[in-house]
Design an enzyme around this catalytic site. Structure first.
Site, PDB file in Angstrom:
ATOM      1  CG  ASP A   8      -2.048   0.459   0.836  1.00  0.00           C
ATOM      2  OD1 ASP A   8      -2.270   1.275   0.028  1.00  0.00           O
ATOM      3  OD2 ASP A   8      -3.146   0.707   1.719  1.00  0.00           O
ATOM      4  CG  HIS A  60      -2.451   3.245  -3.336  1.00  0.00           C
ATOM      5  ND1 HIS A  60      -3.303   3.717  -2.015  1.00  0.00           N
ATOM      6  CD2 HIS A  60      -1.952   4.260  -4.110  1.00  0.00           C
ATOM      7  CE1 HIS A  60      -3.539   4.930  -2.638  1.00  0.00           C
ATOM      8  NE2 HIS A  60      -2.815   5.297  -3.670  1.00  0.00           N
ATOM      9  CG  HIS A 105      -3.515   3.033   5.635  1.00  0.00           C
ATOM     10  ND1 HIS A 105      -4.643   2.896   6.254  1.00  0.00           N
ATOM     11  CD2 HIS A 105      -3.292   2.448   4.395  1.00  0.00           C
ATOM     12  CE1 HIS A 105      -5.417   2.328   5.113  1.00  0.00           C
ATOM     13  NE2 HIS A 105      -4.766   2.161   4.228  1.00  0.00           N
ATOM     14  CG  HIS A 117      -8.197   4.968   4.042  1.00  0.00           C
ATOM     15  ND1 HIS A 117      -6.767   5.138   3.912  1.00  0.00           N
ATOM     16  CD2 HIS A 117      -8.511   3.966   2.985  1.00  0.00           C
ATOM     17  CE1 HIS A 117      -6.013   4.422   2.974  1.00  0.00           C
ATOM     18  NE2 HIS A 117      -6.980   3.645   2.318  1.00  0.00           N
TER      19      HIS A 117
END
Length: 266
Positions: A8, A60, A105, A117
């Site tokens: 990602d 991603h 993340h 997110h």
């Protein structure tokens, strides 16, 4: 030794703004390069530990971010989105030795990364059996379906802590820490060095032990930012519309949760 890497960008060292993660902005090209460099570092660490085959899932946004000319000859890459419920883990199978995660993340609802997110910005939180979860949680449990251990993760400090809580013993490299819309990051050069060394060490230390439990039944609750999104996806078979912009779905098997999320978050 066959290794799977899910890559990602929002946990890449140095990232601080959505412009750097979106291909329509000029800033994206720099972070596409940095994302690729972290993947290459993970490949090099895996190779040093004895990996003979590496598959990278470009995970991603479009699934078409990595600079292919920078990838080593011994790596294969899964680009784009097939529509399969495994999503960011598509291409994984039981014959892989271990899973690695780069650029990961913090979950939706967190303040630990300006780009926090879960799957889509339309979701305010994702809960599994009552706990707020991240993309890593769902992906590590996907890996557990195949009995493949998750042994290494790089990304922001919070996702590293969450990974260690879910998979005790997983090796992590914290690339950045969020402060509102700001981020304090280690240098990309330092991140690549730590990723390379961390992956090599992780794959040399009994990776088969790093498989989280996967006992059902399961209930997933998707909290949306907008009530109209909740209403729209509540028509998925078995989904239940709840208060506060939420839709719930229950299943005995984790794959059915993955299948439902394929449509609930589309």
């Amino acid at each position: 030794m066959k290794i799977f890497i899910s890559a990602d960008i929002e946990g890449t060292a140095g990232i601080a703004h959505w412009d750097e993660a979106e291909r329509t902005h000029a800033d994206y090209q720099e972070f596409r390069e940095l994302m690729t460099a972290e993947v290459v570092a993970a490949c090099e660490g895996a190779r040093a530990a004895g990996a003979t085959e590496i598959m990278v899932k470009d995970a991603h946004d479009s699934g078409r971010n990595l600079r292919l000319d920078r990838l080593p000859a011994y790596a294969r890459v899964m680009r784009g989105w097939s529509g399969h419920p495994d999503s960011m883990m598509f291409g994984l199978s039981p014959d892989f030795t271990a899973c690695l995660y780069t650029g990961y993340h913090a979950k939706a609802g967190s303040e630990a990364n300006p780009l926090a997110h879960t799957s889509t910005l339309r979701i305010s939180r994702l809960l599994l059996n009552g706990a707020v979860v991240s993309e890593f949680t769902m992906n590590a449990l996907c890996a557990a379906r195949y009995r493949v251990p998750s042994v290494f993760l790089s990304g922001d400090a919070e996702i590293c802590a969450d990974a260690q809580a879910l998979v005790p013993g997983i090796a992590t490299v914290a690339t950045l820490e969020g402060f509102g819309r700001a981020a304090l990051s280690i240098s990309p050069a330092r991140a690549r060095e730590a990723i390379r060394d961390g992956v090599e060490a992780a794959l040399s230390a009994a990776p088969s032990e790093r498989i989280p439990g996967l006992e059902g039944p399961f209930e997933v609750v998707v909290e949306f930012a907008n009530p109209t999104d909740a209403w729209r996806v509540s028509w998925y078979p078995g989904a239940e519309l709840r208060k506060d912009r939420s839709v719930a779905f229950k299943a005995a098997e984790f794959f059915e949760i993955q299948r439902a999320l394929r449509f609930l978050t589309a």
